[in-house]
Scaffold this active site. Structure first.
Site, short mmCIF file in Angstrom:
data_model
loop_
_atom_site.label_atom_id
_atom_site.label_comp_id
_atom_site.label_asym_id
_atom_site.label_seq_id
_atom_site.Cartn_x
_atom_site.Cartn_y
_atom_site.Cartn_z
N ASP A 88 -2.26 -13.07 5.29
CA ASP A 88 -3.58 -12.46 5.37
C ASP A 88 -3.84 -12.20 6.85
O ASP A 88 -3.98 -13.14 7.64
CB ASP A 88 -4.62 -13.44 4.78
CG ASP A 88 -6.02 -12.87 4.84
OD1 ASP A 88 -6.25 -11.91 5.61
OD2 ASP A 88 -6.90 -13.40 4.13
N ILE A 89 -3.86 -10.93 7.21
CA ILE A 89 -3.91 -10.63 8.66
C ILE A 89 -5.24 -11.03 9.32
O ILE A 89 -5.34 -11.03 10.53
CB ILE A 89 -3.57 -9.14 8.97
CG1 ILE A 89 -4.62 -8.20 8.38
CG2 ILE A 89 -2.17 -8.79 8.53
CD1 ILE A 89 -4.60 -6.82 9.03
N TYR B 12 -8.54 -2.22 5.32
CA TYR B 12 -9.62 -2.09 4.33
C TYR B 12 -9.89 -0.59 4.28
O TYR B 12 -10.53 -0.04 5.18
CB TYR B 12 -10.84 -2.88 4.81
CG TYR B 12 -11.91 -3.11 3.75
CD1 TYR B 12 -12.49 -2.04 3.06
CD2 TYR B 12 -12.35 -4.39 3.45
CE1 TYR B 12 -13.47 -2.26 2.10
CE2 TYR B 12 -13.34 -4.62 2.49
CZ TYR B 12 -13.90 -3.54 1.83
OH TYR B 12 -14.87 -3.75 0.88
N LYS C 173 -12.02 0.61 12.62
CA LYS C 173 -10.67 1.06 12.99
C LYS C 173 -10.58 1.27 14.51
O LYS C 173 -9.58 0.95 15.13
CB LYS C 173 -10.30 2.35 12.24
CG LYS C 173 -10.15 2.21 10.73
CD LYS C 173 -8.97 1.34 10.29
CE LYS C 173 -7.63 1.95 10.59
NZ LYS C 173 -6.53 1.11 10.05
N TRP D 298 -5.93 11.85 5.87
CA TRP D 298 -5.80 12.40 4.51
C TRP D 298 -4.43 12.06 3.90
O TRP D 298 -3.71 12.92 3.41
CB TRP D 298 -5.99 13.90 4.51
CG TRP D 298 -7.34 14.39 4.99
CD1 TRP D 298 -8.24 13.74 5.77
CD2 TRP D 298 -7.92 15.69 4.72
NE1 TRP D 298 -9.34 14.53 5.99
CE2 TRP D 298 -9.18 15.73 5.38
CE3 TRP D 298 -7.50 16.81 4.00
CZ2 TRP D 298 -10.00 16.85 5.32
CZ3 TRP D 298 -8.33 17.93 3.97
CH2 TRP D 298 -9.56 17.94 4.61
N TYR E 14 -16.23 2.24 8.57
CA TYR E 14 -14.76 2.30 8.57
C TYR E 14 -14.25 2.78 9.94
O TYR E 14 -13.38 2.17 10.56
CB TYR E 14 -14.30 3.24 7.45
CG TYR E 14 -12.81 3.52 7.42
CD1 TYR E 14 -11.90 2.55 7.02
CD2 TYR E 14 -12.31 4.78 7.79
CE1 TYR E 14 -10.53 2.81 6.99
CE2 TYR E 14 -10.95 5.05 7.76
CZ TYR E 14 -10.06 4.07 7.36
OH TYR E 14 -8.71 4.34 7.33
N GLY F 188 0.82 -1.21 0.00
CA GLY F 188 0.00 0.00 0.00
C GLY F 188 0.85 1.26 0.00
O GLY F 188 2.09 1.19 -0.07
N GLN F 189 0.19 2.42 0.07
CA GLN F 189 0.94 3.70 0.01
C GLN F 189 1.96 3.80 1.14
O GLN F 189 3.10 4.16 0.93
CB GLN F 189 0.08 4.93 0.17
CG GLN F 189 -1.30 5.01 -0.29
CD GLN F 189 -1.81 6.44 -0.19
OE1 GLN F 189 -1.22 7.35 -0.80
NE2 GLN F 189 -2.85 6.67 0.56
N1 LIG Z 1 -5.42 6.58 2.99
C1 LIG Z 1 -5.80 7.48 3.89
O1 LIG Z 1 -6.21 8.61 3.56
C2 LIG Z 1 -5.70 7.16 5.37
C3 LIG Z 1 -6.12 8.12 6.29
C4 LIG Z 1 -6.03 7.81 7.66
C5 LIG Z 1 -5.53 6.59 8.06
N2 LIG Z 1 -5.15 5.68 7.14
C6 LIG Z 1 -4.64 4.39 7.61
O2 LIG Z 1 -3.28 4.30 7.22
C7 LIG Z 1 -2.94 2.93 7.00
C8 LIG Z 1 -2.25 2.79 5.65
O3 LIG Z 1 -3.14 3.24 4.64
P1 LIG Z 1 -2.77 3.20 3.08
O4 LIG Z 1 -3.42 4.39 2.47
O5 LIG Z 1 -1.31 2.96 2.93
O6 LIG Z 1 -3.60 1.90 2.67
P2 LIG Z 1 -3.60 1.15 1.26
O7 LIG Z 1 -2.76 1.88 0.27
O8 LIG Z 1 -5.03 0.84 0.95
O9 LIG Z 1 -2.82 -0.20 1.62
C9 LIG Z 1 -3.39 -1.20 2.42
C10 LIG Z 1 -2.72 -2.50 2.04
O10 LIG Z 1 -3.26 -3.53 2.88
C11 LIG Z 1 -3.49 -4.67 2.05
N3 LIG Z 1 -4.48 -5.55 2.67
C12 LIG Z 1 -5.83 -5.50 2.58
N4 LIG Z 1 -6.38 -6.54 3.25
C13 LIG Z 1 -5.35 -7.26 3.76
C14 LIG Z 1 -5.27 -8.45 4.53
N5 LIG Z 1 -6.38 -9.11 4.90
N6 LIG Z 1 -4.06 -8.91 4.89
C15 LIG Z 1 -2.93 -8.26 4.50
N7 LIG Z 1 -2.93 -7.14 3.76
C16 LIG Z 1 -4.14 -6.64 3.39
C17 LIG Z 1 -4.00 -4.06 0.77
O11 LIG Z 1 -3.98 -5.00 -0.29
P3 LIG Z 1 -5.08 -4.81 -1.50
O12 LIG Z 1 -4.75 -3.51 -2.14
O13 LIG Z 1 -4.82 -6.02 -2.33
O14 LIG Z 1 -6.43 -4.81 -0.81
C18 LIG Z 1 -2.99 -2.93 0.58
O15 LIG Z 1 -1.81 -3.36 -0.03
C19 LIG Z 1 -4.23 2.14 7.16
O16 LIG Z 1 -4.31 1.62 8.46
C20 LIG Z 1 -5.32 3.18 6.99
O17 LIG Z 1 -6.51 2.83 7.68
C21 LIG Z 1 -5.21 5.93 5.80
#
Ligand SMILES: NC(=O)c1ccc[n+]([C@@H]2O[C@H](COP(=O)([O-])OP(=O)(O)OC[C@H]3O[C@@H](n4cnc5c(N)ncnc54)[C@H](OP(=O)(O)O)[C@@H]3O)[C@@H](O)[C@H]2O)c1
Length: 285
Positions: A33-34, A58, A126, A147, A122, A10-11
């Site tokens: 798979d967590i 998710y 969380k 964000w 969501y 992921g990002q």
């Molecule tokens: N993005 C935002 O704006 C934001 C804001 C606040 C907090 N956050 C938090 O920051 C964290 C990182 O976010 P991010 O934006 O980097 O998320 P992301 O880009 O969506 O990456 C999440 C990764 O987790 C993988 N994943 C999904 N289900 C899984 C499972 N069961 N087991 C193992 N891996 C799994 C996804 O794979 P797939 O792509 O194949 O599903 C993806 O590679 C998360 O906890 C998110 O809740 C994000």
């Protein structure tokens, strides 16, 4: 240190791999798979990490509303499984959470002591994940961010830049305020935190706040693209999941422990756009 990064594609997971100088075990859903406790236990036992940074989630906020079981499985049970397994092997755990655990009322940045009150599936999943981590893993850090945008994957900045490139006039919500946060800056702080024993709940966002409209107008202005943008209200842009109207976070715990070196959101996004312009609009690791 040896670090296990879950959700590594992921990002945030990708940025952690780019910056970490420690030994890294990178695992996405194919490796672990967590949602499966046995699989989590097995990789942790096999790799024996000193620290785990859980970036798996998710993250499709609207889809969570209808895909509730799957959202809960990843965001809540996944966090629980990692907490149990981390605790069993005495590894530290960083679990990433979100501003969406708050309800968006008020006009002062939320501190770590404020009571969460999620308004979306969501947010609930969380928050339950946070509670499991606190319950099952005392050597843990819960880090709420907001964000988020990184170089890899999809995010608001890329969506808006792509829309502007296609020449469409843009309407962006101006009545939701928060803290745009660079994955680069968040990662620096996560890597610092995991080397300490300053366990607890943290807020970690770039400093300063804005609306989505102000954010978009700022980075589009820096991008050199021709664009037309207009502010709109949340009512004009209905979405399945309710978003908090005001979800600005205060990085109090960072200030009091390892130091808050998060840049202003304006400086952070300026660096991102510089990179975007250098790469002629293509982001690659
Ligand atoms: N993005 C935002 O704006 C934001 C804001 C606040 C907090 N956050 C938090 O920051 C964290 C990182 O976010 P991010 O934006 O980097 O998320 P992301 O880009 O969506 O990456 C999440 C990764 O987790 C993988 N994943 C999904 N289900 C899984 C499972 N069961 N087991 C193992 N891996 C799994 C996804 O794979 P797939 O792509 O194949 O599903 C993806 O590679 C998360 O906890 C998110 O809740 C994000």
């Amino acid at each position: 240190m040896k670090l296990l990064i879950t959700g590594s594609r992921g990002q945030l997971g990708t940025e952690l791999q780019r910056q970490a100088r420690d030994e890294i075990v990178a695992a996405d859903v194919e490796e672990v798979d967590i949602t499966e406790l046995d699989s989590v236990r097995s990789i942790i036992k096999k790799t024996a990490p000193d620290g785990i940074i859980n970036c798996a989630a998710y993250t499709n906020v609207d889809k969570c509303e209808t895909d509730r079981d799957a959202a809960f499985a990843v965001n809540a049970l996944g966090a629980r499984n990692l907490a149990i397994a981390a605790s069993e092997c005495c590894a530290k755990l960083i679990h990433i959470s979100t501003d969406y655990v708050f309800d968006g009322s008020g006009s002062e940045p939320r501190r770590e002591w404020d009571l969460p009150n999620p308004q979306s599936v969501y947010g609930y999943t969380k928050l339950t994940g946070e509670q499991y981590v606190r319950q099952f893993c005392p050597r843990s850090f819960i880090v709420r961010t907001a964000w988020l945008y990184g170089y890899v994957g999809t995010n608001f900045v890329k969506t808006i830049l792509n829309a502007a490139k296609s020449g469409k006039p843009l309407k962006v919500v101006d009545d939701q305020r928060g803290n745009p946060t660079s994955a680069v800056d968040l990662t620096k702080h996560l890597l610092k935190l995991i080397s300490t024993e300053e366990f607890g709940i943290y807020h970690c966002t770039n400093n300063g706040e804005c609306s989505w409209y102000e954010f978009a107008d700022r980075f589009l202005g820096l991008s050199g693209l021709k664009y037309t943008i207009e502010p709109c209200t949340t009512e004009e842009f209905p979405r399945p999941a309710k978003r908090p109207a005001y979800s600005s976070l205060d990085n109090m715990m960072l200030r009091l422990t390892i130091g808050d070196e998060m840049r202003s959101w304006q400086d952070a996004v300026a660096e991102y756009i510089e990179h975007y312009n250098r790469e002629s609009g293509e982001f690659e690791l």
